[in-house]
Motif scaffolding. Structure first.
Motif, PDB file in Angstrom:
ATOM      1  N   GLY A  36       0.721  -1.177   0.031  1.00  0.00           N
ATOM      2  CA  GLY A  36      -0.007  -0.099   0.054  1.00  0.00           C
ATOM      3  C   GLY A  36       0.698   1.294  -0.166  1.00  0.00           C
ATOM      4  O   GLY A  36       0.347   2.269   0.255  1.00  0.00           O
ATOM      5  N   GLY A  37       2.144   1.115  -0.382  1.00  0.00           N
ATOM      6  CA  GLY A  37       3.295   2.320  -0.418  1.00  0.00           C
ATOM      7  C   GLY A  37       2.699   3.081  -1.595  1.00  0.00           C
ATOM      8  O   GLY A  37       2.197   2.715  -2.459  1.00  0.00           O
ATOM      9  N   THR A  38       3.040   4.376  -1.290  1.00  0.00           N
ATOM     10  CA  THR A  38       2.694   5.500  -2.523  1.00  0.00           C
ATOM     11  C   THR A  38       4.075   5.712  -3.300  1.00  0.00           C
ATOM     12  O   THR A  38       5.093   5.270  -3.052  1.00  0.00           O
ATOM     13  CB  THR A  38       2.120   6.513  -2.117  1.00  0.00           C
ATOM     14  OG1 THR A  38       3.163   7.286  -1.283  1.00  0.00           O
ATOM     15  CG2 THR A  38       1.097   6.319  -0.968  1.00  0.00           C
ATOM     16  N   ASN A  39       3.681   6.439  -4.559  1.00  0.00           N
ATOM     17  CA  ASN A  39       4.957   6.978  -5.308  1.00  0.00           C
ATOM     18  C   ASN A  39       5.031   8.591  -4.794  1.00  0.00           C
ATOM     19  O   ASN A  39       6.093   8.864  -5.511  1.00  0.00           O
ATOM     20  CB  ASN A  39       4.556   7.061  -6.688  1.00  0.00           C
ATOM     21  CG  ASN A  39       4.766   5.516  -7.175  1.00  0.00           C
ATOM     22  OD1 ASN A  39       5.639   4.896  -6.666  1.00  0.00           O
ATOM     23  ND2 ASN A  39       4.095   5.185  -8.187  1.00  0.00           N
ATOM     24  N   GLU A  40       4.845   8.973  -3.743  1.00  0.00           N
ATOM     25  CA  GLU A  40       5.044  10.143  -3.070  1.00  0.00           C
ATOM     26  C   GLU A  40       6.513  10.296  -2.681  1.00  0.00           C
ATOM     27  O   GLU A  40       7.157   9.215  -2.224  1.00  0.00           O
ATOM     28  CB  GLU A  40       4.376  10.476  -1.909  1.00  0.00           C
ATOM     29  CG  GLU A  40       2.764  10.266  -2.442  1.00  0.00           C
ATOM     30  CD  GLU A  40       1.848  11.270  -1.864  1.00  0.00           C
ATOM     31  OE1 GLU A  40       2.371  12.142  -1.257  1.00  0.00           O
ATOM     32  OE2 GLU A  40       0.546  11.454  -2.305  1.00  0.00           O
ATOM     33  N   PRO A  41       7.366  11.375  -3.066  1.00  0.00           N
ATOM     34  CA  PRO A  41       8.864  11.626  -2.213  1.00  0.00           C
ATOM     35  C   PRO A  41       9.051  11.126  -0.987  1.00  0.00           C
ATOM     36  O   PRO A  41       9.783  10.676  -0.639  1.00  0.00           O
ATOM     37  CB  PRO A  41       8.883  12.955  -2.571  1.00  0.00           C
ATOM     38  CG  PRO A  41       7.859  13.437  -3.544  1.00  0.00           C
ATOM     39  CD  PRO A  41       6.659  12.687  -3.371  1.00  0.00           C
ATOM     40  N   THR A  42       8.043  11.496  -0.252  1.00  0.00           N
ATOM     41  CA  THR A  42       8.149  10.924   1.353  1.00  0.00           C
ATOM     42  C   THR A  42       7.939   9.521   1.545  1.00  0.00           C
ATOM     43  O   THR A  42       8.675   8.973   2.685  1.00  0.00           O
ATOM     44  CB  THR A  42       6.974  11.409   2.143  1.00  0.00           C
ATOM     45  OG1 THR A  42       5.601  11.057   1.538  1.00  0.00           O
ATOM     46  CG2 THR A  42       7.091  12.985   2.401  1.00  0.00           C
ATOM     47  N   ASN A  43       7.721   8.698   0.448  1.00  0.00           N
ATOM     48  CA  ASN A  43       7.980   7.384   0.625  1.00  0.00           C
ATOM     49  C   ASN A  43       9.083   6.744   0.131  1.00  0.00           C
ATOM     50  O   ASN A  43       9.357   5.595  -0.225  1.00  0.00           O
ATOM     51  CB  ASN A  43       6.688   6.600  -0.098  1.00  0.00           C
ATOM     52  CG  ASN A  43       6.458   5.068   0.374  1.00  0.00           C
ATOM     53  OD1 ASN A  43       6.828   4.899   1.510  1.00  0.00           O
ATOM     54  ND2 ASN A  43       6.127   4.313  -0.477  1.00  0.00           N
ATOM     55  N   TYR A  44      10.127   7.507  -0.276  1.00  0.00           N
ATOM     56  CA  TYR A  44      11.627   6.860  -0.785  1.00  0.00           C
ATOM     57  C   TYR A  44      12.520   7.207   0.456  1.00  0.00           C
ATOM     58  O   TYR A  44      12.411   8.085   1.030  1.00  0.00           O
ATOM     59  CB  TYR A  44      11.616   7.911  -2.184  1.00  0.00           C
ATOM     60  CG  TYR A  44      10.851   7.292  -3.274  1.00  0.00           C
ATOM     61  CD1 TYR A  44      11.212   5.984  -3.793  1.00  0.00           C
ATOM     62  CD2 TYR A  44       9.823   8.262  -3.685  1.00  0.00           C
ATOM     63  CE1 TYR A  44      10.519   5.809  -4.960  1.00  0.00           C
ATOM     64  CE2 TYR A  44       9.211   7.802  -4.734  1.00  0.00           C
ATOM     65  CZ  TYR A  44       9.462   6.504  -5.267  1.00  0.00           C
ATOM     66  OH  TYR A  44       8.505   6.134  -6.428  1.00  0.00           O
TER      67      TYR A  44
END
Ligand SMILES: [Zn+2]
Length: 58
Positions: A36-44
């Motif tokens: 359920g992770g996103t592609n938003e920068p905060t998830n990298y």
């Protein structure tokens, strides 16, 4: 434009190594897409390729 981790001198969050030509730093997902992770920068986070692929294999 997002900044490339390899340009910032970031270290791998798992092994603490800086990227090399053979084992470059890549942007890895903190929460995997499968969970359920996103592609938003905060998830990298910075991960070397070796750690990133071994994580993906599990
Ligand atoms: Zn690593």
């Amino acid at each position: 434009m997002s900044r490339h981790y390899k340009d910032t001198g970031a270290r791998c969050v798992y092994c603490g190594q800086q990227g090399t030509t053979d084992n470059p730093i890549t942007a890895g997902h903190i929460i995997p897409r499968a969970r359920g992770g996103t592609n938003e920068p905060t998830n990298y986070q910075p991960e070397c390729r070796r750690c990133n692929s071994s994580k993906g294999a599990r």
